[in-house]
Write an enzyme that holds these catalytic residues in place. Structure first.
Site, PDB file in Angstrom:
ATOM      1  N   CYS A 112       0.815  -1.226   0.000  1.00  0.00           N
ATOM      2  CA  CYS A 112       0.000   0.000   0.000  1.00  0.00           C
ATOM      3  C   CYS A 112       0.842   1.267   0.000  1.00  0.00           C
ATOM      4  O   CYS A 112       0.323   2.353  -0.234  1.00  0.00           O
ATOM      5  CB  CYS A 112      -0.954  -0.003   1.186  1.00  0.00           C
ATOM      6  SG  CYS A 112      -2.087  -1.379   1.107  1.00  0.00           S
ATOM      7  N   HIS A 252      -3.645   7.142   2.300  1.00  0.00           N
ATOM      8  CA  HIS A 252      -3.967   5.817   1.775  1.00  0.00           C
ATOM      9  C   HIS A 252      -5.337   5.414   2.316  1.00  0.00           C
ATOM     10  O   HIS A 252      -5.650   5.678   3.477  1.00  0.00           O
ATOM     11  CB  HIS A 252      -2.889   4.822   2.215  1.00  0.00           C
ATOM     12  CG  HIS A 252      -3.262   3.398   1.923  1.00  0.00           C
ATOM     13  ND1 HIS A 252      -3.635   2.983   0.669  1.00  0.00           N
ATOM     14  CD2 HIS A 252      -3.342   2.304   2.736  1.00  0.00           C
ATOM     15  CE1 HIS A 252      -3.923   1.691   0.713  1.00  0.00           C
ATOM     16  NE2 HIS A 252      -3.758   1.260   1.950  1.00  0.00           N
ATOM     17  N   ASN A 282     -10.050  -0.333  -0.752  1.00  0.00           N
ATOM     18  CA  ASN A 282      -8.583  -0.238  -0.716  1.00  0.00           C
ATOM     19  C   ASN A 282      -8.019  -0.798  -2.027  1.00  0.00           C
ATOM     20  O   ASN A 282      -8.047  -2.009  -2.244  1.00  0.00           O
ATOM     21  CB  ASN A 282      -8.065  -1.027   0.491  1.00  0.00           C
ATOM     22  CG  ASN A 282      -6.559  -0.935   0.646  1.00  0.00           C
ATOM     23  OD1 ASN A 282      -5.856  -0.428  -0.229  1.00  0.00           O
ATOM     24  ND2 ASN A 282      -6.058  -1.441   1.753  1.00  0.00           N
TER      25      ASN A 282
HETATM   26  O1  UT7 Z   1      -3.866  -1.276   3.435  1.00  0.00           O
HETATM   27  C1  UT7 Z   1      -3.123  -2.319   3.984  1.00  0.00           C
HETATM   28  C2  UT7 Z   1      -3.106  -2.227   5.437  1.00  0.00           C
HETATM   29  N1  UT7 Z   1      -4.332  -2.790   5.961  1.00  0.00           N
HETATM   30  C3  UT7 Z   1      -5.023  -2.097   6.859  1.00  0.00           C
HETATM   31  O2  UT7 Z   1      -4.703  -0.984   7.189  1.00  0.00           O
HETATM   32  C4  UT7 Z   1      -6.198  -2.816   7.507  1.00  0.00           C
HETATM   33  C5  UT7 Z   1      -6.114  -2.652   9.001  1.00  0.00           C
HETATM   34  N2  UT7 Z   1      -7.159  -3.357   9.703  1.00  0.00           N
HETATM   35  C6  UT7 Z   1      -8.456  -2.956   9.679  1.00  0.00           C
HETATM   36  O3  UT7 Z   1      -8.819  -2.049   8.958  1.00  0.00           O
HETATM   37  C7  UT7 Z   1      -9.440  -3.635  10.611  1.00  0.00           C
HETATM   38  O4  UT7 Z   1      -8.734  -4.431  11.543  1.00  0.00           O
HETATM   39  C8  UT7 Z   1     -10.487  -4.519   9.873  1.00  0.00           C
HETATM   40  C9  UT7 Z   1     -11.427  -3.645   9.075  1.00  0.00           C
HETATM   41  C10 UT7 Z   1      -9.784  -5.502   8.952  1.00  0.00           C
HETATM   42  C11 UT7 Z   1     -11.321  -5.285  10.891  1.00  0.00           C
HETATM   43  O5  UT7 Z   1     -11.953  -4.376  11.783  1.00  0.00           O
HETATM   44  P1  UT7 Z   1     -11.829  -4.593  13.356  1.00  0.00           P
HETATM   45  O6  UT7 Z   1     -12.610  -3.539  13.992  1.00  0.00           O
HETATM   46  O7  UT7 Z   1     -10.367  -4.690  13.698  1.00  0.00           O
HETATM   47  O8  UT7 Z   1     -12.563  -5.957  13.552  1.00  0.00           O
HETATM   48  P2  UT7 Z   1     -11.999  -7.304  14.200  1.00  0.00           P
HETATM   49  O9  UT7 Z   1     -11.017  -7.960  13.307  1.00  0.00           O
HETATM   50  O10 UT7 Z   1     -11.615  -7.038  15.630  1.00  0.00           O
HETATM   51  O11 UT7 Z   1     -13.316  -8.178  14.238  1.00  0.00           O
HETATM   52  C12 UT7 Z   1     -14.430  -7.818  15.063  1.00  0.00           C
HETATM   53  C13 UT7 Z   1     -15.535  -8.834  14.827  1.00  0.00           C
HETATM   54  C14 UT7 Z   1     -15.073 -10.287  14.881  1.00  0.00           C
HETATM   55  O12 UT7 Z   1     -16.098 -11.061  15.446  1.00  0.00           O
HETATM   56  P3  UT7 Z   1     -16.018 -11.533  16.980  1.00  0.00           P
HETATM   57  O13 UT7 Z   1     -14.753 -12.327  17.092  1.00  0.00           O
HETATM   58  O14 UT7 Z   1     -15.960 -10.253  17.777  1.00  0.00           O
HETATM   59  O15 UT7 Z   1     -17.254 -12.302  17.146  1.00  0.00           O
HETATM   60  C15 UT7 Z   1     -14.909 -10.657  13.428  1.00  0.00           C
HETATM   61  O16 UT7 Z   1     -15.056 -12.047  13.204  1.00  0.00           O
HETATM   62  O17 UT7 Z   1     -16.071  -8.638  13.511  1.00  0.00           O
HETATM   63  C16 UT7 Z   1     -16.067  -9.902  12.815  1.00  0.00           C
HETATM   64  N3  UT7 Z   1     -15.880  -9.630  11.396  1.00  0.00           N
HETATM   65  C17 UT7 Z   1     -16.913  -9.361  10.570  1.00  0.00           C
HETATM   66  N4  UT7 Z   1     -18.245  -9.284  10.786  1.00  0.00           N
HETATM   67  C18 UT7 Z   1     -19.023  -8.979   9.721  1.00  0.00           C
HETATM   68  C19 UT7 Z   1     -14.731  -9.581  10.683  1.00  0.00           C
HETATM   69  N5  UT7 Z   1     -14.985  -9.281   9.393  1.00  0.00           N
HETATM   70  C20 UT7 Z   1     -16.342  -9.146   9.303  1.00  0.00           C
HETATM   71  C21 UT7 Z   1     -17.204  -8.839   8.252  1.00  0.00           C
HETATM   72  N6  UT7 Z   1     -18.530  -8.765   8.505  1.00  0.00           N
HETATM   73  N7  UT7 Z   1     -16.762  -8.591   6.999  1.00  0.00           N
END
Ligand code: UT7
Length: 328
Positions: A112, A252, A282
């Site tokens: 990225c 980004h 993204n």
């Molecule tokens: O550009 C390259 C660099 N990449 C980035 O900068 C990405 C950085 N990371 C992020 O943007 C975030 O971590 C994400 C958007 C990927 C995820 O958001 P989050 O707030 O960190 O969510 P999480 O991974 O802590 O997941 C929270 C919950 C989980 O469920 P439980 O374990 O709390 O029951 C996940 O399983 O959300 C669940 N979850 C979803 N639910 C519905 C994960 N993906 C989804 C989804 N839809 N698509």
């Protein structure tokens, strides 16, 4: 001698994948995607089309807007993690097919942060005085490495490309400074497990779905918030720029919450932040030039832009650009 941007172009393919479409593919919903990421839809290239398809359109547009023949381009740099092939480089293909037959060309792989790495590299070739017209393109067909059964990654990414032409100037405009970082320890949190020399493609690697993006969202999120905000603040301090001096933050587009945190740290209000993650998701190396392309008409000569990024590697950085022209 400074390297100044003299043209900007962007391209996203027409096909749209909306949050509603994704609800039918994986266990997700529009509300979760919007509130956690800021994304509503993303654009996808057709099967059988490679990243170069978008890069060619960008290079053709750049030359048309600048009013030059592609033959006048000296160098084409393409930042991408989704090259058409392992080799030759995608920049080679773009240059040939867009008619930039007098250019030499190469790819940069910095995930990225690819566009900022490429912009910094391209500007050096101008500043030495050796080259007069360098095309810097960021292009990714992320849909080619996304697992559309994995809800944690498939909602995030889209396909797109953007680019700029860099030329020399004696004026105090252009790419004024950049600060770039790498931390290879971050590799374990965000990478493609197979398809490289460690694990070439095999039946086993395909069956294990190891040719797709692997990401541990939380550690990447934490590192991105800190890295992007820190480096943006650092480049402002280094160059004595206050938040009032900054016309636009060009971040980004990985997650709206990361963008907001960076803007807050810089003291920059929301109206000065380029945001199009809602429409494009993204697009990896494409995000920053796609923002410049969309905001070009609002930019005035002398505007101070802070470009900031964080991505796989880990790689991150910021650049200070003084915009070089008033758009008609
Ligand atoms: O550009 C390259 C660099 N990449 C980035 O900068 C990405 C950085 N990371 C992020 O943007 C975030 O971590 C994400 C958007 C990927 C995820 O958001 P989050 O707030 O960190 O969510 P999480 O991974 O802590 O997941 C929270 C919950 C989980 O469920 P439980 O374990 O709390 O029951 C996940 O399983 O959300 C669940 N979850 C979803 N639910 C519905 C994960 N993906 C989804 C989804 N839809 N698509």
């Amino acid at each position: 001698m400074n390297a100044v941007i003299t043209a900007v172009a962007g391209y996203v393919p027409p096909k749209i994948l909306s949050n509603k479409d994704l609800e039918k593919m994986v266990d997700t919903n529009d509300e979760w995607i919007k509130s956690r990421t800021g994304i509503s839809e993303r654009h996808l290239l057709e099967d059988g089309e490679g990243t170069s398809v978008m890069g060619i359109k960008v290079l053709e547009d750049l030359c048309e807007k600048r009013g030059i023949s592609p033959k006048e381009i000296d160098l084409v740099i393409c930042a991408t993690v989704t090259p058409d092939y392992q080799f030759p480089s995608t920049a080679n293909i773009i240059a040939a097919k867009a008619g930039a037959t007098n250019a030499w060309s190469f790819d940069i792989n910095a995930a990225c942060s690819g566009f900022l790495y490429a912009l910094t590299t391209g500007s050096q070739f101008i500043e030495t005085g050796k080259y007069k017209k360098v095309a810097v393109i960021g292009a990714d067909k992320m849909s080619s490495i996304i697992d559309y059964t994995d809800r944690t990654t498939c909602v995030l990414f889209g396909d797109g490309a953007g680019g700029v032409i860099l030329e020399p100037t004696q004026e105090q405009v252009g790419v004024m400074d950049s600060i770039l970082y790498t931390d290879g320890e971050g590799q374990k949190h965000l990478y493609q497990k197979a398809g490289g020399s460690v694990k070439p493609a095999s039946i086993e690697s395909v069956e294990a779905r190891e040719h797709y993006v692997y990401q541990e969202g939380q550690p990447v999120f934490k590192a991105a918030v800190t890295g992007m905000a820190d480096v943006s603040e650092e480049i402002m301090k280094k160059n004595n720029l206050s938040s009032e001096d900054v016309s636009y933050l060009v971040p980004h587009q990985a997650n709206l919450r990361i963008i907001d945190a960076t803007a807050r740290r810089m003291g920059v209000s929301k109206d000065k932040v380029m945001i199009n993650i809602d429409k494009f998701g993204n697009t990896t190396a494409g995000t920053i030039p796609l923002c410049l392309w969309e905001w070009e008409k609002k930019l005035k000569k002398g505007d101070n832009l802070i470009l900031a990024t964080f991505g796989g590697g880990f790689t991150w950085g910021a650049a200070w650009i003084k915009w070089g022209y008033d758009s008609q």
